[in-house]
Motif scaffolding. Structure first.
Motif, PDB file in Angstrom:
ATOM      1  N   ALA A   1       0.851  -1.201   0.000  1.00  0.00           N
ATOM      2  CA  ALA A   1       0.000   0.000   0.000  1.00  0.00           C
ATOM      3  C   ALA A   1       0.884   1.248   0.000  1.00  0.00           C
ATOM      4  N   ALA A   2       1.970   1.194   0.777  1.00  0.00           N
ATOM      5  CA  ALA A   2       2.881   2.340   0.844  1.00  0.00           C
ATOM      6  C   ALA A   2       3.551   2.560  -0.516  1.00  0.00           C
ATOM      7  N   ALA A   3       3.946   1.456  -1.172  1.00  0.00           N
ATOM      8  CA  ALA A   3       4.603   1.581  -2.477  1.00  0.00           C
ATOM      9  C   ALA A   3       3.628   2.182  -3.494  1.00  0.00           C
ATOM     10  N   ASP A   4       2.372   1.784  -3.407  1.00  0.00           N
ATOM     11  CA  ASP A   4       1.338   2.300  -4.311  1.00  0.00           C
ATOM     12  C   ASP A   4       1.213   3.818  -4.137  1.00  0.00           C
ATOM     13  N   LEU A   5       1.145   4.205  -2.873  1.00  0.00           N
ATOM     14  CA  LEU A   5       0.985   5.607  -2.509  1.00  0.00           C
ATOM     15  C   LEU A   5       2.195   6.437  -2.953  1.00  0.00           C
ATOM     16  N   ALA A   6       3.386   5.936  -2.655  1.00  0.00           N
ATOM     17  CA  ALA A   6       4.593   6.710  -2.962  1.00  0.00           C
ATOM     18  C   ALA A   6       4.838   6.779  -4.471  1.00  0.00           C
ATOM     19  N   THR A   7       4.653   5.663  -5.187  1.00  0.00           N
ATOM     20  CA  THR A   7       4.922   5.702  -6.636  1.00  0.00           C
ATOM     21  C   THR A   7       3.928   6.629  -7.334  1.00  0.00           C
ATOM     22  N   ALA A   8       2.683   6.701  -6.798  1.00  0.00           N
ATOM     23  CA  ALA A   8       1.693   7.622  -7.381  1.00  0.00           C
ATOM     24  C   ALA A   8       2.161   9.066  -7.238  1.00  0.00           C
ATOM     25  N   ALA A   9       2.969   9.320  -6.201  1.00  0.00           N
ATOM     26  CA  ALA A   9       3.491  10.679  -5.996  1.00  0.00           C
ATOM     27  C   ALA A   9       4.836  10.853  -6.712  1.00  0.00           C
ATOM     28  N   GLY A  10       5.242   9.863  -7.519  1.00  0.00           N
ATOM     29  CA  GLY A  10       6.475   9.995  -8.303  1.00  0.00           C
ATOM     30  C   GLY A  10       7.733   9.556  -7.574  1.00  0.00           C
ATOM     31  N   VAL A  11       7.573   8.769  -6.489  1.00  0.00           N
ATOM     32  CA  VAL A  11       8.737   8.359  -5.687  1.00  0.00           C
ATOM     33  C   VAL A  11       9.089   6.892  -6.015  1.00  0.00           C
ATOM     34  N   THR A  12      10.314   6.641  -6.480  1.00  0.00           N
ATOM     35  CA  THR A  12      10.775   5.261  -6.696  1.00  0.00           C
ATOM     36  C   THR A  12      10.868   4.605  -5.320  1.00  0.00           C
ATOM     37  N   THR A  13      10.222   3.446  -5.161  1.00  0.00           N
ATOM     38  CA  THR A  13      10.150   2.826  -3.833  1.00  0.00           C
ATOM     39  C   THR A  13      10.905   1.504  -3.829  1.00  0.00           C
ATOM     40  N   ILE A  14      11.695   1.288  -2.781  1.00  0.00           N
ATOM     41  CA  ILE A  14      12.551   0.094  -2.728  1.00  0.00           C
ATOM     42  C   ILE A  14      12.264  -0.668  -1.442  1.00  0.00           C
ATOM     43  N   ILE A  15      12.097  -1.989  -1.557  1.00  0.00           N
ATOM     44  CA  ILE A  15      12.052  -2.832  -0.353  1.00  0.00           C
ATOM     45  C   ILE A  15      13.429  -3.475  -0.223  1.00  0.00           C
ATOM     46  N   SER A  16      14.034  -3.354   0.955  1.00  0.00           N
ATOM     47  CA  SER A  16      15.398  -3.850   1.135  1.00  0.00           C
ATOM     48  C   SER A  16      15.554  -4.354   2.580  1.00  0.00           C
ATOM     49  N   ARG A  17      16.624  -5.117   2.819  1.00  0.00           N
ATOM     50  CA  ARG A  17      16.806  -5.728   4.141  1.00  0.00           C
ATOM     51  C   ARG A  17      17.293  -4.718   5.183  1.00  0.00           C
ATOM     52  N   GLY A  18      16.556  -4.630   6.291  1.00  0.00           N
ATOM     53  CA  GLY A  18      16.875  -3.647   7.331  1.00  0.00           C
ATOM     54  C   GLY A  18      18.191  -3.901   8.022  1.00  0.00           C
ATOM     55  N   SER A  19      18.628  -5.182   8.062  1.00  0.00           N
ATOM     56  CA  SER A  19      19.872  -5.473   8.772  1.00  0.00           C
ATOM     57  C   SER A  19      21.107  -5.173   7.917  1.00  0.00           C
ATOM     58  N   ALA A  20      20.887  -4.701   6.684  1.00  0.00           N
ATOM     59  CA  ALA A  20      22.036  -4.354   5.828  1.00  0.00           C
ATOM     60  C   ALA A  20      21.857  -2.926   5.292  1.00  0.00           C
ATOM     61  N   PRO A  21      21.921  -1.930   6.185  1.00  0.00           N
ATOM     62  CA  PRO A  21      21.640  -0.549   5.748  1.00  0.00           C
ATOM     63  C   PRO A  21      22.556  -0.055   4.635  1.00  0.00           C
ATOM     64  N   LYS A  22      23.829  -0.586   4.616  1.00  0.00           N
ATOM     65  CA  LYS A  22      24.773  -0.072   3.607  1.00  0.00           C
ATOM     66  C   LYS A  22      24.315  -0.381   2.188  1.00  0.00           C
ATOM     67  N   ASN A  23      23.419  -1.360   2.046  1.00  0.00           N
ATOM     68  CA  ASN A  23      22.877  -1.674   0.719  1.00  0.00           C
ATOM     69  C   ASN A  23      22.229  -0.440   0.082  1.00  0.00           C
ATOM     70  N   ILE A  24      21.729   0.466   0.931  1.00  0.00           N
ATOM     71  CA  ILE A  24      21.047   1.659   0.390  1.00  0.00           C
ATOM     72  C   ILE A  24      22.020   2.436  -0.507  1.00  0.00           C
TER      73      ILE A  24
END
Ligand code: VHF
Length: 413
Positions: free
Chosen positions: A230-253
């Protein structure tokens, strides 16, 4: 290093919103803070700032930290008790972040929001202005829901939604939803070994057929994959590229942003990048005010409109009283209402079926009791019916977000 906006392709400083869930902040069993994880996240944010980007952190964890402080094993059931625990935890959570960021000389700010704050345009604009100033000052704003004043019907429900709304407010380039899995899978990977990772999603709506979304949230958090979609739907509608990633590996960002910013975001990406799911931002994001009407506002009632009005609003007309059939709920002027249309079909057994089609959402100029009196009337008759006529139309087109795009689409559903 040059970074490019994922939408425009221009080199610039990016605005990145990172959402950290409870499971990345507190140990699920003991509720003790995951210090190494938090330190890595802080280092990553400071590195992103060093690379020239602006970063907003949306952090859960107040309830988890509060439980530990109060030596409670479980989240209480009573809403007011949960609010009290969060009030204990929020201060300590911020203290922890301030201690860590201070080691790296990075100032932070606390922003507590509720959906209700956004339902008032002035408060919404104040919040946007504060974000803008903080980011210009080089501060990292840390956002959480204002749990003390939130009650069930005005709660965001989860911080995934809050992070998407925040990303829209700051016009972010990226929203990172950090979670306890690497990415979105076709099924729960812990239970189904055949579950496949989903790397790129063009339209969240298309996922329904491809994915079994059953992952519940952590024991303290309220989210899970459903709220992430739902969050990805909301953010992409506002033009924001949305990424799901592993929280225990912040450096991946850093690796993900660096790789994506140096390629066309719609092309495939080298396999050396850490695994993640990328939801592609919509090319024609909703105008700010319509997005706010659609997603920031609590829906206070429903207005049923006729077929002619459906066509008119789809062609960017104002909504006039003449096209209104009835209204439900009790609302006052300036509140947001849902617009629906009742479509009548006859099924194969000759039985009449009524299908309810959602047309959009808008801010009304008249209350529910006024609309009940003027429905079906021409604009010139409003004064006669009410004794006054504040406005010729019930909803101005600038305050109307139409979500019904293709009527054929609904006929096939
Ligand atoms: N405001 C609450 C947020 C709870 C929540 O949504 O948690 P999560 O699903 O882990 O993001 C807190 O800080 O504990």
């Amino acid at each position: 290093m040059s970074h490019k906006n994922p939408r425009t392709g221009k080199s610039q400083s990016l605005t990145i919103v990172i959402k950290l869930g409870t499971s990345s902040i507190c140990d699920e069993e003991t509720n003790l803070p995951l210090l190494s994880n938090l330190s890595l996240m802080v280092e990553t944010i400071v590195k992103l700032k060093f690379l020239g980007h602006k970063v907003v952190l949306v952090s859960s964890g107040a309830i988890g930290v509060g439980l530990r402080r109060l030596d409670l094993d479980k989240k209480p059931k009573k809403l007011s008790a949960i609010q009290a625990v969060a009030a204990v935890g929020q201060g300590r959570l911020m203290r922890m972040f301030d201690d860590l960021f201070s080691q790296l000389n990075q100032p932070i700010a606390q922003i507590l929001l509720t959906r209700h704050d956004l339902s008032n345009r002035t408060r919404y604009i104040n919040a946007v202005n504060t974000f803008t100033e903080l980011l210009a000052m080089g501060v990292v704003p840390i956002v959480n829901e204002n749990d003390t004043v939130s009650v069930s019907e005005i709660k965001f429900g989860d911080n995934d939604t809050l992070s998407a709304i925040t990303a829209g407010m700051v016009n972010a380039d990226y929203l990172f939803l950090m979670t306890d899995v690497d990415c979105l899978y076709t099924d729960n990977p812990r239970e189904n070994p055949d579950a496949k990772p989903i790397k790129v999603v063009e339209d969240v709506g298309d996922l329904k057929e491809r994915v079994v979304v059953s992952t519940p949230g952590s024991s303290l958090g309220t989210g899970g994959m459903v709220t992430k979609l739902a969050a990805a739907d909301l953010a992409t509608a506002a033009g924001v590229t949305t990424i799901i990633s592993r929280g225990s590996a912040p450096k991946n960002i850093i690796s993900i942003v660096t790789s994506l910013s140096n390629v066309n975001p719609n092309s495939s990406v080298s396999s050396s990048i850490p695994i993640h799911t990328r939801f592609i931002a919509k090319d024609n994001p909703m105008m700010d005010k319509k997005w706010w009407v659609l997603h920031g506002l609590h829906t206070a009632g429903t207005i049923f409109i006729d077929e002619g009005a459906v066509k008119a609003v789809r062609h960017k007309s104002n909504l006039f009283a003449a096209g209104i059939v009835k209204c439900e709920g009790s609302f006052v002027s300036n509140q947001a209402v849902k617009l629906v249309f009742e479509k009548h079909h006859v099924n194969e057994n000759g039985k009449e079926i009524v299908e309810l089609i959602t047309v959009g959402k808008g801010l009304v100029n008249y209350s529910s009791s006024e609309i009940s009196l003027i429905k079906g009337c021409k604009s010139g008759e409003i004064g006669e019916k009410l004794g006054y006529a504040d406005c010729d139309f019930v909803i101005h087109r600038d305050n109307l977000a139409v979500t019904l795009k293709d009527p054929e689409e609904n006929e096939n559903n």
